[in-house]
Design a protein around this motif. Structure first.
Motif, PDB file in Angstrom:
ATOM      1  N   ILE A   2       0.869  -1.172   0.000  1.00  0.00           N
ATOM      2  CA  ILE A   2       0.000   0.000   0.000  1.00  0.00           C
ATOM      3  C   ILE A   2       0.906   1.223   0.000  1.00  0.00           C
ATOM      4  O   ILE A   2       1.627   1.474   0.967  1.00  0.00           O
ATOM      5  CB  ILE A   2      -0.931   0.005   1.230  1.00  0.00           C
ATOM      6  CG1 ILE A   2      -1.742  -1.298   1.297  1.00  0.00           C
ATOM      7  CG2 ILE A   2      -1.857   1.210   1.180  1.00  0.00           C
ATOM      8  CD1 ILE A   2      -2.597  -1.419   2.540  1.00  0.00           C
ATOM      9  N   ALA A 174      -7.389   0.598   4.325  1.00  0.00           N
ATOM     10  CA  ALA A 174      -6.358  -0.445   4.286  1.00  0.00           C
ATOM     11  C   ALA A 174      -6.868  -1.726   4.933  1.00  0.00           C
ATOM     12  O   ALA A 174      -6.626  -2.836   4.436  1.00  0.00           O
ATOM     13  CB  ALA A 174      -5.092   0.038   4.984  1.00  0.00           C
ATOM     14  N   VAL A 199       3.934  -0.753   3.689  1.00  0.00           N
ATOM     15  CA  VAL A 199       3.195   0.514   3.619  1.00  0.00           C
ATOM     16  C   VAL A 199       4.214   1.650   3.542  1.00  0.00           C
ATOM     17  O   VAL A 199       5.109   1.744   4.379  1.00  0.00           O
ATOM     18  CB  VAL A 199       2.285   0.716   4.855  1.00  0.00           C
ATOM     19  CG1 VAL A 199       1.566   2.058   4.743  1.00  0.00           C
ATOM     20  CG2 VAL A 199       1.283  -0.423   4.987  1.00  0.00           C
ATOM     21  N   VAL A 209      -2.296   4.556   8.902  1.00  0.00           N
ATOM     22  CA  VAL A 209      -2.027   3.304   8.185  1.00  0.00           C
ATOM     23  C   VAL A 209      -0.810   2.610   8.765  1.00  0.00           C
ATOM     24  O   VAL A 209      -0.781   1.390   8.905  1.00  0.00           O
ATOM     25  CB  VAL A 209      -1.813   3.554   6.672  1.00  0.00           C
ATOM     26  CG1 VAL A 209      -1.958   2.259   5.899  1.00  0.00           C
ATOM     27  CG2 VAL A 209      -2.788   4.578   6.143  1.00  0.00           C
TER      28      VAL A 209
END
Length: 265
Positions: A2, A174, A199, A209
């Motif tokens: 991500i 997420a 991430v 996140v």
């Protein structure tokens, strides 16, 4: 994987630009990553869904997270999932708009952008950037104090102030895409449960996140997590990358390289 877009995969463009310029190197790197069926890759951004579609139309099998988590689109899908409450968003927009308008008048050259799930006070191109920055900080404090009951908060970013719902963010998006990945693995004989989570982000909007990803590993939800920030502020990320966008793309290219190339490197 991500990965944030603005300031991470691509440098910040003009605040008035509808379509930012995504470096060809970023498009090529993402394509190499998504061409490997073992990888699930999402790009997250504060941009609207239609902008994200235009920016990454050349990359197949790419998942997208738009407006800081309000919208999510699975890889190989044309449909967006709206994770936010439309009615609640409309109510807080009505409460916040007059406040932003007041500060806009006091910051010559600033402007307000309305997105589906957020309002953005752009002050980077103001005639007096320093004064506009101070006014934006004052505006953020006012909104966060006066409008907290509406489920909204204001987050300062480079050259702008983003006002968005507090119930939906990049971390909740997420968590949703992670759940989808696990469900897809259960239903497929070819896919396996994800064992590594990466991430990468660069500002305060990415902190939730990082925190979510770290907790996922601590709870044994994934074998290994790497959270990386490009920022220099206090962070939830476990690693800091100082080479900026170039460093991010170099790292992703290493992950996309064939196994024999990695071994040689």
């Amino acid at each position: 994987m991500i990965v944030d877009y603005e300031g991470t995969l691509a440098s910040w463009g003009s605040p008035r630009s509808i379509i930012l310029t995504t470096p060809q190197r970023a498009i090529t790197t993402l394509t190499e990553l998504t061409d490997d069926p073992a990888n699930i890759v999402y790009v997250m951004s504060s941009r609207m869904p239609e902008e994200m579609e235009r920016l990454f139309r050349q990359v197949n099998h790419l998942g997208l997270i738009a407006e800081n988590g309000c919208f999510v689109r699975k890889p190989d899908s044309d449909e967006w999932s709206n994770l936010a409450d439309k009615n609640r968003i409309q109510k807080w927009k009505e409460a916040v708009s007059p406040i932003l308008a007041y500060f806009k008048v006091r910051s010559e050259g600033s402007w307000i952008e309305e997105r589906h799930c957020s309002l953005v006070f752009h002050h980077g191109s103001a005639e007096d950037p320093l004064s506009a920055g101070r006014l934006a900080a004052e505006c953020a404090d006012h909104i966060n104090d006066a409008c907290a009951g509406h489920g909204v908060h204001a987050i300062p970013v480079e050259g702008a102030l983003i006002v968005e719902t507090s119930s939906t963010n990049k971390a909740s998006a997420a968590a949703t895409v992670w759940k989808w990945s696990l469900e897809a693995a259960k239903q497929s004989e070819e896919l396996s449960r994800p064992d590594f989570l990466l991430v990468i982000g660069d500002n305060r909007e990415d902190e939730p996140v990082f925190k979510w990803a770290n907790k996922l590993e601590d709870a044994k939800g994934v074998d290994y997590t790497m959270t990386v920030t490009l920022g220099s502020q206090s962070t939830e990320a476990r690693a800091t990358l100082t080479q900026g966008v170039t460093g991010v793309l170099s790292c992703l290219q290493q992950l996309a390289a064939p196994a024999e190339t990695k071994t040689a490197a």
